[in-house]
Scaffold this active site. Sequence first.
Site, short mmCIF file in Angstrom:
data_model
loop_
_atom_site.label_atom_id
_atom_site.label_comp_id
_atom_site.label_asym_id
_atom_site.label_seq_id
_atom_site.Cartn_x
_atom_site.Cartn_y
_atom_site.Cartn_z
N LYS A 93 -40.62 24.65 -4.66
CA LYS A 93 -41.32 24.84 -3.39
C LYS A 93 -40.33 24.76 -2.23
O LYS A 93 -40.42 25.53 -1.26
CB LYS A 93 -42.40 23.75 -3.24
CG LYS A 93 -43.43 24.01 -2.15
CD LYS A 93 -44.27 25.23 -2.48
CE LYS A 93 -45.39 25.45 -1.48
NZ LYS A 93 -46.57 24.64 -1.75
N TYR B 24 -19.76 10.64 12.35
CA TYR B 24 -20.17 9.27 12.01
C TYR B 24 -19.58 8.33 13.06
O TYR B 24 -19.59 8.64 14.25
CB TYR B 24 -19.73 8.95 10.58
CG TYR B 24 -20.47 7.78 9.98
CD1 TYR B 24 -21.87 7.74 9.97
CD2 TYR B 24 -19.78 6.70 9.44
CE1 TYR B 24 -22.55 6.66 9.44
CE2 TYR B 24 -20.45 5.62 8.90
CZ TYR B 24 -21.83 5.59 8.91
OH TYR B 24 -22.51 4.52 8.38
#
Length: 761
Positions: free
Chosen positions: A95, A40
Amino acid sequence: MSNSRKRHEALLYHAKPKPGKIAVVPTKKYATQHDLGLAYSPGVAEPCLEIEKDKNNAYKYTSKGNLVAVISNGTAVLGLGDIGPDASKPVMEGKALLFKIFADIDVFDIEVDATDVELFIQTVKAIAPTFGGINLEDIKAPEAFEIERRLKEELDIPVMHDDQHGTAIISAAALKNAIDITNKDISTVKIVVNGAGAAAISCTRLYVELGARKENIVMCDSKGVIRKDRGNLTSQKEEFATAQDLNTLEEAMQNSDVFIGLSKGNVVSPEMLLSMAKDPIVFAMANPVAEIDYDLAIATRKDIIMATGRSDHPNQVNNVLGFPFIFRGALDVRATKINEEMKMAAVHALADLAKKSVPEQVNIVYDEVSLSYGREYIIPKPFDPRLIYEIPPAIAKAAMESGVALEPITDWDAYREELMERSGSGSKEIRLLHNRAKNNPKRVVFAEADHLDVLKAAQRVHEEKLGNVILLGRKEVILALKEEIGFTGDVPIIDPKTDKEEDRRNRFGEAYWKTRQRKGRTLSEAKKLMRERNYFATMMVNEGEADALITGYSRPYPTVVKPILELVEKERGITKIAACNLMLTKQGPLFLADTTINVNPSAKDLAKISQMTAQFVKMFGMKPNMAMVSFSNFGSSNTETSKKIREAVSYMHRHFPDTVIDGELQADFALNSEMLAKEFPFSKLNGKKVNVLIFPNLEAANITYKLLKQLNQAESIGPILLGLSKPVHILQLGASVDEMVNMTALAVVDAQEKEKKYKNN
C-alpha cells in the site's frame, strides 16, 4: 504460471535484492561535516525550537506534511483473513508503494499488535504527531467502524479506513455514471448488496448520500437477506435491514436494477441475472473470482453494464483510483479530516473525468481506437495521467469549502502544475508499456534462448502475456533450462542447425540471396548463413513467421547488428538508421539519440535522427520537446561540431516549423527551464519540458546514457533501432532480465504500430 512458480516468484520478489518494498531516502545533502551539523546536532536544534513555539511549524521544517501512516492490526487482510500484524506487513508495504508511485506520498507502514479496540485507538493516537495523515487498513468489522469513528473525532489530521471508503467512492462514481447511461433514477432504482462487511456498509451509505433510498436497498450476508425481524444484528446491519418479505439472494435479485457484489465468487447464476430489470447494472467486485464471470454475464444479458475488480475487463473498480489522490488533496491543504464532502467530491470528480475526452496517451496504453464514455467506460482507467491533477484539486476544494482546510490553495493553476511534476515517474512508463503490449501481444523470437537469463525473460513475457514467444537455440539445452526454472509453458522451440529445419533454411537462404546476389553473395553462402541464429531469426521476421526479434544478449553489438542491416530494409524515406535509449529518470522519461549507430553524424544526419526520434516519442502518446546538446549555447563557439548542430537546427526550423526543437544547448540549460528562460528567452523550448536530447556524436550519447544508468540507477530501455521496416531490436551485451522484458514489451508495441502503419498505407 503454476502455483509453485507463482509462489517462488512472489517470495523472491519480496526477498531480493533487498528485503521489502520500501526504504527511507535522504532528501538533503549529507556529504560533509557541515551538512551533518545542519541535519543533526547542533543545527537541528533551531527547527526544534521553532516547532516548540508553534507545533504547526512541523509542516514547515519536517516531512510531516507529505507523510502518511498505513496502519493495520492484520485482522482482515485481503483474502487471507486474520493473519496478525507481522504477516500483514507485506500488504502494508505494498500500500505504501502505491501511495508513492501514484501520488508521490511518503509512507511508514505500522503494524500494531492490538486487537482490543481501545488499545488500538490509544496506540494510534500516541504516534499520530509523526504523520500528516493516517490510512487504516485491513481491520475487521465491526471493530473497524468504531476505530475509525473515534480516531476521526479525536485527531486533527486526515484519517480514512480505505477498505470501507475506497471501494465505496470508486463504485459510487461508477454507479452514478451507469445510472446516467441507462436513463434511470438513483432515487427509484432497486439495489441489491451482497455482503455486509466494512466495505459493503460504507458503499451502501455512500449510495444513499448519492440519492438512493434505503427502502429500495436489500442487503444480504452469508445467511441470506438481512431482515428487520432477524435477531442479533449489529448496528451496521440494522441500518440496512429490510421489511420486505425476501429471504434469499435469488429472491432479492428479481426485478432489481443494481447488483453490488462485495462477497465471494460464483454466487450469481445466469438465471438470477435474467431475472433482473431492463439494463441491469452489475458490479461483481469479489476478487480474484467475481460473483459471476464477466464473459458469462455479458453473454447472458446484452443490455448489462458490468464492472468487476479485475484489470482484464472493462470498468475495473480499483481503489488505486481513490486513496492516493484523496490523501494528496487532503495533505496539500492540511485538512484536519477526510469528511463526507471530500469523499463525495471524489465521487463526482471521478465520474466527471470518465465523461471527458480521453487523451490519446490513454487510448494508446489500452490499445483502444478511442475510449469514450459509455457502457464499457464508466470510470477512468488507473493509468490515466489526468487522475493526479483532476482528483486532488476536487478534494482540496471540498476541504476548503467544508471548513477543514488549514492552508487553502489560492493559485489553482500553479497547484495543477505541481501535481503534474509529481507524476514524473519512470516506473509508470514501464507499466504503461507493458499494459499496451498485453492488449495485443505479438510473436517475438528470442534468438539466444539457450542462455538462462534470456529464457527467464522469455518466461516472464509468456507468463505475463506480453507476447507470444518463439525460442531459438539448442533444443535439449532449452528444455533442460525450462525444467530448471519451472517454465512449463508450451511454446515453439526451433534449432536452426538441425536437419528438421533444412527446408526452411533453404527457403530463407533463397529469399536472402535474391536481395544480395549482386553484392557478392552466392546462393550456397546465403543458405549456409541461415544456420546462424541471428540470420535465421531475422528472416523469420522478414518472412512473416514472427512479428519481432530480440537478440544481442551474448554477443557484441557490432556483430549482432551486421546481419540485421543486411537483411532488414529501411523504412520508406529513410537513408540511415539510428538508435535511441529511453531513460526512465526521476524527472520523467528522457529519450537520448543516437546512442549506438552513427559515430559522427552530419548536420543532415542529425536532422534525420531528430525526425525519427520525434516519431518514436509520439508512439508513446507524448509530444517531443527536443534539445540538440553541445558544449556551447546558441553560437557561443564556432567549432565544427557546434556549426553542424546549428545547421541541423536551422534545417529543422525551416522544413519542420511545428516540431519543438532548438540548440545548440548545453545539457544543463536544456534540462533547467528556469536557466533557459533567464538566459535565452527566445528559445523555442521555453515553457516546455525537454524530453529528448539529440547528441552531436556517438561518444557523447553513449557515454551519457551509460553514466545515467550506472550513477543514477536510471532504468533504460534500449538501444532501440529507429528507421527499420521490421521490429528488430538489439540488447546490450549481458542485459538484465528486466531490461530484456522491457525491450520485448517495446518490440511488441513497435510491431503493433508497424502493423497499423502498413494497413493504413
